[in-house]
Enzyme design. Structure first.
Site, PDB file in Angstrom:
ATOM      1  N   SER A   1      15.675  19.039  -5.161  1.00  0.00           N
ATOM      2  CA  SER A   1      17.130  19.220  -5.112  1.00  0.00           C
ATOM      3  C   SER A   1      17.546  20.645  -5.436  1.00  0.00           C
ATOM      4  O   SER A   1      18.349  21.245  -4.725  1.00  0.00           O
ATOM      5  CB  SER A   1      17.799  18.232  -6.075  1.00  0.00           C
ATOM      6  OG  SER A   1      17.530  16.901  -5.691  1.00  0.00           O
ATOM      7  N   ALA A   2      17.019  21.211  -6.524  1.00  0.00           N
ATOM      8  CA  ALA A   2      17.362  22.584  -6.900  1.00  0.00           C
ATOM      9  C   ALA A   2      16.531  23.603  -6.132  1.00  0.00           C
ATOM     10  O   ALA A   2      17.020  24.675  -5.769  1.00  0.00           O
ATOM     11  CB  ALA A   2      17.178  22.775  -8.397  1.00  0.00           C
TER      12      ALA A   2
ATOM     13  N   HIS B   1      16.785   8.986 -13.734  1.00  0.00           N
ATOM     14  CA  HIS B   1      17.460  10.221 -14.137  1.00  0.00           C
ATOM     15  C   HIS B   1      16.730  10.966 -15.251  1.00  0.00           C
ATOM     16  O   HIS B   1      17.349  11.364 -16.244  1.00  0.00           O
ATOM     17  CB  HIS B   1      18.896   9.915 -14.585  1.00  0.00           C
ATOM     18  CG  HIS B   1      19.740   9.271 -13.553  1.00  0.00           C
ATOM     19  ND1 HIS B   1      20.867   8.519 -13.872  1.00  0.00           N
ATOM     20  CD2 HIS B   1      19.646   9.250 -12.208  1.00  0.00           C
ATOM     21  CE1 HIS B   1      21.418   8.065 -12.764  1.00  0.00           C
ATOM     22  NE2 HIS B   1      20.689   8.482 -11.739  1.00  0.00           N
TER      23      HIS B   1
ATOM     24  N   GLU C   1       5.788  23.317  -2.174  1.00  0.00           N
ATOM     25  CA  GLU C   1       6.129  21.905  -2.369  1.00  0.00           C
ATOM     26  C   GLU C   1       4.847  21.075  -2.313  1.00  0.00           C
ATOM     27  O   GLU C   1       4.066  21.183  -1.370  1.00  0.00           O
ATOM     28  CB  GLU C   1       7.108  21.441  -1.299  1.00  0.00           C
ATOM     29  CG  GLU C   1       7.291  19.934  -1.177  1.00  0.00           C
ATOM     30  CD  GLU C   1       7.685  19.246  -2.481  1.00  0.00           C
ATOM     31  OE1 GLU C   1       7.124  18.178  -2.773  1.00  0.00           O
ATOM     32  OE2 GLU C   1       8.535  19.789  -3.216  1.00  0.00           O
ATOM     33  N   ALA C   2       4.643  20.245  -3.339  1.00  0.00           N
ATOM     34  CA  ALA C   2       3.423  19.442  -3.408  1.00  0.00           C
ATOM     35  C   ALA C   2       3.398  18.346  -2.357  1.00  0.00           C
ATOM     36  O   ALA C   2       2.319  17.916  -1.935  1.00  0.00           O
ATOM     37  CB  ALA C   2       3.276  18.835  -4.800  1.00  0.00           C
TER      38      ALA C   2
END
Length: 536
Positions: free
Chosen positions: A16-17, A470, A37-38
């Site tokens: 997201s970030a 979350h 990115e994994a």
């Protein structure tokens, strides 16, 4: 010696970030950016169909499929913690709900010594990030992130709203506007009937930039350090080859509340005793790495119904075929729905100044998201405590960076947390007993009418409650000895290294965390670019 390339900025984590950072930092053609990115590209078609979270959660091709350690607060249960392992991160597999939180959340961050993070500071970032047709002084209309009102309604969730208002709770047409408190319909991260993940909103428009390189299936193993400066990232690529990405200016961790502290610890940055226990030589002592873990725990109150709910449609081959046809012809209907329809932000009593519980009302019921709905008509009123006092931690199991860390949420560790969740369930029951909802309910399925006093309700919560996805706080932003980053997200005592994701939250926001994660990416980008300008 591993193969190496050099960039101005190396970002770890395309979630997201991370997608926000990749877009904003590569906007200047003179700045080179590498995004590691994994997971893989967001090619799975279920990612882009809003209801696809039923297919992507618990799917190891796009979900890390983490699980907690046995938790004392949950009577020793281990629970699943889905996190996105794909471009877009959890914004590619979540329930699409768009919730900023309360202004007071961010003002508390500022009061804890974090300048630049008050509501007055971050509200313009939320506004600039979104494109929301509803309008209003607090809302944006031209940002990259598509935000929509709930495109479909269901009779049972509308009845819940009417009952909540009859029980004394006010209607709120925009909980992301002037105030959060009240009940209404959720807003979701979608555009034209398709999910608008952070990858869709931010990464897709930047993909063709020659100064942005996106490396997927790239597992970051450790930071390259020279003394107390981060100079790059050691990672293993798709073929299994070890490589080094060098950073001329900065390394930015955006791997989330699990991934970012995990990578720091494997790089020798963390609590000396914790690192030494698995044979990692401490390089920089930061006791707060992996601590301050917070999450929203949800208790799912399920009621059987006299009327038809989404369970009936999902359990019918004919109805499923109709839903599929409607979506693929018109991009409308139940396949455009988010994980929840109606919301409630409420106070459990006069002792709190702002809502301390949140309801997610779903016109369906299941034992777990992604594992099939119940074979009877029912709906769910899920309740969670917005600001838990309990704090957990993330630790390492070994010195192998490919091994998952140990997740200790420490749910329900305080009396406030226990009382709040019990009162939330009592509020759910009061609303269920109010018309027009009461006459639509045949019986309470969970926790059931025999679970009545506070101790019985709490025991049911301990035996059944699950995460609402979350996790935050494990690289805390602040000024104290437990802080990992400062107010500009710079890792303490380590040069040229920042963290920019939900791990930096000193306190969890009052609501779903994806909107805040995107805002953190926006604020981090501005800070990085401003600091670069000041240095030049």
């Amino acid at each position: 010696m591993p193969q190496s390339e050099e960039f101005d900025y190396v970002i770890v984590g395309g979630g997201s970030a991370g997608c926000v950072l990749a877009n904003r930092l590569s906007a200047s053609s003179t700045t080179s950016v590498l995004l590691l990115e994994a997971g893989n590209r967001d090619a799975n078609p279920w990612i882009h169909i809003p209801v696809g979270y039923f297919k992507t959660m618990h799917n190891p091709s796009v979900d890390w499929c983490f699980a907690t350690e046995p938790d004392p607060g949950l009577n020793g249960r281990s629970i699943d913690w889905p996190r996105g392992k794909v471009l877009g991160g959890s914004s590619s597999i979540n329930g699409l709900l768009y919730v900023r939180g309360q202004p007071e959340d961010y003002d508390r961050w500022r009061q804890m010594g974090n300048s630049g993070w008050s509501w007055d500071d971050v509200m313009p970032l939320f506004r600039d990030a979104e494109s929301y047709a509803g309008g209003g002084e607090f809302r944006g209309k031209s940002g990259p992130l598509g935000v929509s009102d709930m495109p479909v309604q269901r009779r049972i969730s509308d009845a819940w709203l009417e009952a909540a208002m009859a029980a004394g709770y006010s209607h709120n047409p925009d909980y992301n506007g002037a105030t959060q408190e009240g009940v209404g319909h959720f807003q979701i991260t979608s555009r034209n009937g398709r999910r608008c993940s952070s990858a869709v909103a931010y990464l897709n428009p930047a993909r063709k930039r020659e100064n942005l390189k996106i490396e997927t299936a790239a597992l970051a193993e450790s930071l390259q350090l020279q003394g107390r400066e981060a100079t790059g990232v050691n990672f293993r690529d798709r073929s299994g080859k070890r490589r080094l990405a060098r950073a001329r200016r900065e390394v930015i961790l955006a791997a989330g509340a699990i991934g970012s502290p995990h990578l720091l610890m494997h790089s020798g940055i963390g609590d000396r005793d914790t690192l030494g226990a698995v044979g990692i030589e401490p390089v920089v002592e930061l006791k707060g790495v992996g601590r301050n873990l917070q999450d929203h725990l949800q208790a799912r109150v399920v009621s059987k119904c006299h009327i038809r709910t989404l369970n009936d449609d999902v359990n019918s081959l004919v109805s499923r075929a109709g839903m599929g046809l409607q979506y693929f012809l018109f991009r409308t209907g139940p396949m455009t729905m988010a994980a929840s329809f109606a919301f409630g932000f409420m106070k459990t009593g006069e002792h709190v100044a702002t809502p301390d519980i949140q309801f997610h009302v779903q016109p369906w019921s299941a034992d777990s998201v992604g594992k099939g709905v119940h074979p009877f008509s029912a709906f769910t009123a899920s309740v969670c405590q917005l600001r838990p006092e309990s704090r957990g931690r993330i630790t390492l199991k070994s010195a192998d960076p490919a091994e998952y860390p140990a997740i200790h949420p420490n749910y329900l560790a305080t009396e406030t947390d226990r009382k709040t969740i019990v009162e939330g369930i009592r509020i759910a029951r009061r609303i269920a007993g109010t018309e027009p909802l009461a006459s639509m309910i045949s019986s309470e399925y969970e926790p059931g009418p025999d679970v009545d006093d506070d101790s019985e309700i709490l025991e049911w919560v301990r035996n059944t409650a699950v995460t609402i996805f979350h996790p935050t706080g494990t690289c805390k932003m602040g000024t104290g000895s437990d802080a990992v980053v400062d107010e500009r997200l710079r890792v303490r005592h380590v040069g040229r290294l920042r963290v920019a994701d939900c791990s930096i939250m000193p306190e969890i926001v009052s609501g779903n965390t994806n909107a805040a994660a995107i805002m953190i990416g926006e604020n981090a980008s501005r800070m990085i670019l401003q600091d670069r300008k000041d240095d030049s």
